[in-house]
Design a protein around this motif. Structure first.
Motif, mmCIF file in Angstrom:
data_model
loop_
_atom_site.group_PDB
_atom_site.id
_atom_site.type_symbol
_atom_site.label_atom_id
_atom_site.label_comp_id
_atom_site.label_asym_id
_atom_site.label_seq_id
_atom_site.Cartn_x
_atom_site.Cartn_y
_atom_site.Cartn_z
ATOM 1 N N TYR A 1 7.501 10.077 -5.480
ATOM 2 C CA TYR A 1 7.881 11.480 -5.647
ATOM 3 C C TYR A 1 7.011 12.345 -4.744
ATOM 4 C CZ TYR A 1 3.718 12.064 -8.612
ATOM 5 O OH TYR A 1 2.441 12.116 -9.081
ATOM 6 N N VAL A 2 7.503 13.551 -4.463
ATOM 7 C CA VAL A 2 6.787 14.499 -3.611
ATOM 8 C C VAL A 2 5.826 15.301 -4.482
ATOM 9 C CG1 VAL A 2 6.992 16.468 -2.054
ATOM 10 C CG2 VAL A 2 8.707 14.645 -1.991
ATOM 11 N N ALA A 3 4.529 15.129 -4.248
ATOM 12 C CA ALA A 3 3.525 15.871 -5.003
ATOM 13 C C ALA A 3 3.204 17.215 -4.360
ATOM 14 C CB ALA A 3 2.248 15.043 -5.135
ATOM 15 N N ALA A 4 3.445 17.331 -3.063
ATOM 16 C CA ALA A 4 3.229 18.601 -2.349
ATOM 17 C C ALA A 4 4.168 18.632 -1.149
ATOM 18 C CB ALA A 4 1.780 18.736 -1.896
ATOM 19 N N PRO A 5 5.008 19.664 -1.026
ATOM 20 C CA PRO A 5 5.909 19.769 0.134
ATOM 21 C C PRO A 5 5.115 20.108 1.383
ATOM 22 C CG PRO A 5 6.024 21.759 -1.185
ATOM 23 C CD PRO A 5 5.144 20.811 -1.946
ATOM 24 N N LEU A 6 5.742 19.988 2.533
ATOM 25 C CA LEU A 6 5.082 20.329 3.785
ATOM 26 C C LEU A 6 4.645 21.794 3.770
ATOM 27 C CD1 LEU A 6 7.461 18.474 6.252
ATOM 28 C CD2 LEU A 6 5.023 17.996 5.938
ATOM 29 N N THR A 7 3.375 22.024 4.042
ATOM 30 C CA THR A 7 2.832 23.368 3.971
ATOM 31 C C THR A 7 1.606 23.479 4.862
ATOM 32 O OG1 THR A 7 1.835 25.028 2.491
ATOM 33 C CG2 THR A 7 1.457 22.729 1.956
ATOM 34 N N GLY B 1 8.208 0.508 0.261
ATOM 35 C CA GLY B 1 9.402 0.982 0.943
ATOM 36 C C GLY B 1 9.883 2.307 0.400
ATOM 37 N N GLY B 2 9.816 2.464 -0.929
ATOM 38 C CA GLY B 2 10.242 3.723 -1.535
ATOM 39 C C GLY B 2 9.335 4.878 -1.154
ATOM 40 N N GLY B 3 8.017 4.644 -1.150
ATOM 41 C CA GLY B 3 7.080 5.701 -0.770
ATOM 42 C C GLY B 3 7.274 6.154 0.657
ATOM 43 N N LEU B 4 7.442 5.175 1.564
ATOM 44 C CA LEU B 4 7.665 5.523 2.961
ATOM 45 C C LEU B 4 9.012 6.209 3.141
ATOM 46 C CD1 LEU B 4 6.832 5.458 5.898
ATOM 47 C CD2 LEU B 4 7.682 3.105 6.050
ATOM 48 N N GLY B 5 10.018 5.764 2.389
ATOM 49 C CA GLY B 5 11.340 6.373 2.498
ATOM 50 C C GLY B 5 11.337 7.838 2.097
ATOM 51 N N VAL B 6 10.635 8.167 1.005
ATOM 52 C CA VAL B 6 10.556 9.566 0.565
ATOM 53 C C VAL B 6 9.812 10.405 1.596
ATOM 54 C CG1 VAL B 6 9.588 11.105 -1.189
ATOM 55 C CG2 VAL B 6 10.741 9.008 -1.883
ATOM 56 N N ALA B 7 8.753 9.847 2.184
ATOM 57 C CA ALA B 7 8.014 10.572 3.219
ATOM 58 C C ALA B 7 8.906 10.854 4.426
ATOM 59 C CB ALA B 7 6.786 9.778 3.629
ATOM 60 N N LEU B 8 9.697 9.859 4.827
ATOM 61 C CA LEU B 8 10.597 10.053 5.972
ATOM 62 C C LEU B 8 11.677 11.077 5.655
ATOM 63 C CD1 LEU B 8 11.060 6.373 7.206
ATOM 64 C CD2 LEU B 8 9.646 8.159 8.220
ATOM 65 N N LYS B 9 12.128 11.103 4.416
ATOM 66 C CA LYS B 9 13.138 12.076 4.006
ATOM 67 C C LYS B 9 12.621 13.496 4.207
ATOM 68 C CE LYS B 9 17.120 13.127 2.105
ATOM 69 N NZ LYS B 9 18.398 12.808 2.771
ATOM 70 N N ARG B 10 11.338 13.703 3.929
ATOM 71 C CA ARG B 10 10.737 15.016 4.122
ATOM 72 C C ARG B 10 10.647 15.390 5.595
ATOM 73 N NH1 ARG B 10 10.503 18.857 0.225
ATOM 74 N NH2 ARG B 10 11.246 17.667 -1.555
ATOM 75 N N GLY C 1 11.270 -1.671 -6.173
ATOM 76 C CA GLY C 1 12.158 -0.917 -5.300
ATOM 77 C C GLY C 1 13.219 -1.795 -4.675
ATOM 78 N N ASN C 2 14.271 -1.149 -4.218
ATOM 79 C CA ASN C 2 15.404 -1.854 -3.626
ATOM 80 C C ASN C 2 15.414 -1.791 -2.103
ATOM 81 O OD1 ASN C 2 16.460 -2.404 -6.223
ATOM 82 N ND2 ASN C 2 17.328 -0.332 -6.308
ATOM 83 N N VAL C 3 14.429 -1.124 -1.520
ATOM 84 C CA VAL C 3 14.387 -0.941 -0.071
ATOM 85 C C VAL C 3 13.256 -1.782 0.499
ATOM 86 C CG1 VAL C 3 14.171 0.715 1.808
ATOM 87 C CG2 VAL C 3 15.249 1.405 -0.341
ATOM 88 N N LEU C 4 13.569 -2.610 1.489
ATOM 89 C CA LEU C 4 12.556 -3.432 2.126
ATOM 90 C C LEU C 4 11.710 -2.572 3.067
ATOM 91 C CD1 LEU C 4 14.623 -6.645 2.979
ATOM 92 C CD2 LEU C 4 13.022 -6.296 1.084
ATOM 93 N N PRO C 5 10.385 -2.740 3.044
ATOM 94 C CA PRO C 5 9.533 -1.952 3.940
ATOM 95 C C PRO C 5 9.924 -2.081 5.405
ATOM 96 C CG PRO C 5 8.212 -3.081 2.288
ATOM 97 C CD PRO C 5 9.613 -3.603 2.137
ATOM 98 N N ALA C 6 10.344 -3.282 5.834
ATOM 99 C CA ALA C 6 10.722 -3.478 7.235
ATOM 100 C C ALA C 6 11.917 -2.616 7.608
ATOM 101 C CB ALA C 6 11.027 -4.950 7.485
ATOM 102 N N GLU C 7 12.872 -2.457 6.693
ATOM 103 C CA GLU C 7 14.046 -1.629 6.966
ATOM 104 C C GLU C 7 13.655 -0.157 7.105
ATOM 105 O OE1 GLU C 7 16.772 -2.382 3.839
ATOM 106 O OE2 GLU C 7 17.303 -4.399 4.535
ATOM 107 N N VAL C 8 12.740 0.294 6.239
ATOM 108 C CA VAL C 8 12.301 1.694 6.307
ATOM 109 C C VAL C 8 11.498 1.930 7.585
ATOM 110 C CG1 VAL C 8 11.142 3.543 5.059
ATOM 111 C CG2 VAL C 8 12.222 1.701 3.792
ATOM 112 N N ALA C 9 10.735 0.925 8.013
ATOM 113 C CA ALA C 9 9.993 1.049 9.268
ATOM 114 C C ALA C 9 10.954 1.228 10.438
ATOM 115 C CB ALA C 9 9.114 -0.175 9.476
ATOM 116 N N GLY C 10 12.085 0.503 10.418
ATOM 117 C CA GLY C 10 13.097 0.679 11.455
ATOM 118 C C GLY C 10 13.683 2.069 11.446
ATOM 119 N N LEU C 11 13.857 2.643 10.246
ATOM 120 C CA LEU C 11 14.351 4.016 10.146
ATOM 121 C C LEU C 11 13.349 4.994 10.747
ATOM 122 C CD1 LEU C 11 16.340 6.143 9.070
ATOM 123 C CD2 LEU C 11 15.146 6.023 6.864
#
Length: 317
Positions: free
Chosen positions: A144-150, A175-184, A206-216
Motif C-alpha cells: 500500500y502507499v504510505a505517502a504519495p509523491l510529494t 512483486g506486489g510492492g514493486l508493482g505499486v511503486a511503478l503504478k505511482r 502475491g500473484n505477480v512474479l518479481p521478474a515480470e514486474v522488473a520487465g515492466l
C-alpha cells in the motif's frame, strides 16, 4: 513595485459619465454624478453649501474609484529564490514482513531490529532528498502507499518512522510492492523516475512474479535500485527461512538498468544510501520564483466604508 492584475478594469472609470449622458434628458445632473432628487430636497440649508455639499458629492465618486481599483487587482510581485528541484520522482519501497523483527543489526552500539535500522537510515536518506518528489510504499503480504509523491520530504520521513509490522500481513510480496511503486510512477512526467526497493526475504506472497514486474519497470523507463538486507542470503543458506533472496533482487535491478546492493550491517546500509545519492544526484537550476502580494482588499474596504457612509447619511436626513 505596485502593479495591477487587470489594468483594463480602469476602462470602467468613465461609465458613470456615459450613464449621465444617456440619462441627462430625464435625470438632474449635479457635479460628476447623478444626485437623487429625494436626497437633494432633504439636505438642510447648511449642508447644501460649502464643504459639506462637496463632501456629499465626492463620496459617490470616491466609492466608484475604489471599486474599480479593487477590480483592477493592485498587487506587488516580489522575486524570491526558488527551491532547487531535481526533476526526479523517487519511490521508496520498504519490506514490512515479519522477518524485519529480527534483532541482528547494531545501531549506536545497541542491538536493534532490522526495521529499526531501516527506519533510522531511511529517515536520513529521505531528509536529504530535498528537490525530489518522494513517495513511500510499504509491503508485506499486501502493498500500500504510505505517502504519495510529494516535495514534503519531512512528511515522508514521518511515515517511515510510523511504519508498523503486521499492518499488511507478515509474508513478503516483493512483486506486489514493486508493482505499486511503478503504478505511482507510471503517469509521472519527471525526467528521472526511480524506485529504491529494500527487502530482507524472498517473494512468498502475491500473484505477480518479481521478474515480470522488473520487465515492466524497464518498459516504463523506471530505474530500480534494490537493497538485499540481512546477514544471510539464499545463495549461501538456501534452507534458512529468514535468508534474503539477493539473487532475485539483483536480477530486478539489472533488468531495469539499476544496481543492487548487499547490506549486512547498519554501516553497510548507510554506505548504500550514500551511493544511491551519488548515482541519482540532484541538481536542476531554476529561475527565481515570484511571490504575489494582493492589495485589492484595501480599496474594497474603502468602497465599503463609503457605502456605509451614504446609507447612514441618507437615513439621518
Amino acid at each position: 513595485m505596485i502593479g495591477f492584475a487587470m489594468p483594463l478594469a480602469f476602462l470602467l472609470l468613465p461609465l458613470p459619465l456615459v450613464a449621465m449622458q444617456l440619462l441627462s434628458g430625464r435625470e438632474a445632473v449635479t457635479g460628476a454624478l447623478v444626485l437623487p432628487e429625494s436626497i437633494g430636497r432633504s439636505l438642510p440649508g447648511e449642508a447644501r453649501d460649502g464643504v459639506s455639499v462637496r463632501a456629499q458629492r465626492a463620496i459617490p465618486i470616491l466609492l466608484w474609484l475604489a471599486l474599480v481599483t479593487a477590480l483592477a487587482g493592485p498587487e506587488r510581485l516580489s522575486p524570491v529564490e526558488a527551491l532547487p528541484v531535481s526533476g526526479r520522482d523517487l519511490v521508496l519501497a520498504i519490506d514490512l514482513s515479519g522477518s524485519m523483527e529480527q534483532t541482528d543489526f547494531t545501531l549506536d552500539g545497541e542491538t536493534v531490529t532490522r526495521l529499526d535500522a531501516v527506519k533510522t537510515v531511511g529517515r536520513r536518506f529521505v531528509a536529504g532528498r530535498a528537490g525530489d518528489r518522494v513517495g513511500l510504499v510499504l509491503f508485506a503480504e499486501r502493498a500500500y502507499v504510505a505517502a504519495p509523491l510529494t516535495f514534503d520530504v519531512a512528511a515522508v520521513a514521518r511515515a517511515i518512522d510510523e511504519a508498523v509490522i503486521g499492518i499488511s500481513g507478515r509474508s513478503t510480496a516483493i512483486g506486489g510492492g514493486l508493482g505499486v511503486a511503478l503504478k505511482r510512477l507510471e503517469t509521472s512526467e519527471a525526467r528521472s523516475r526511480v524506485v529504491v526497493l529494500l527487502s530482507d526475504g524472498a517473494d512468498t506472497s502475491g500473484n505477480v512474479l518479481p521478474a515480470e514486474v522488473a520487465g515492466l519497470a524497464k518498459r516504463l523507463g523506471v530505474t530500480v535500485y534494490t537493497i538485499a538486507l540481512g546477514p544471510e542470503d539464499q545463495e549461501t543458506r538456501p534452507n534458512d527461512p529468514d535468508a534474503v533472496d539477493a539473487k532475485t533482487l539483483r536480477e530486478i535491478a539489472e533488468t531495469s538498468g539499476g544496481s543492487s546492493f548487499r547490506v549486512r550491517t547498519t554501516a553497510d546500509l548507510e554506505t548504500v544510501t550514500a551511493a544511491i545519492d551519488r548515482l541519482e544526484a540532484s541538481g536542476l537550476d531554476r529561475p527565481p520564483a515570484t511571490v504575489r502580494q494582493d492589495f485589492w482588499i484595501y480599496p474594497a474596504m474603502l468602497a465599503f466604508a463609503c457605502s456605509i457612509f451614504l446609507v447612514v447619511s441618507r437615513r439621518a436626513l
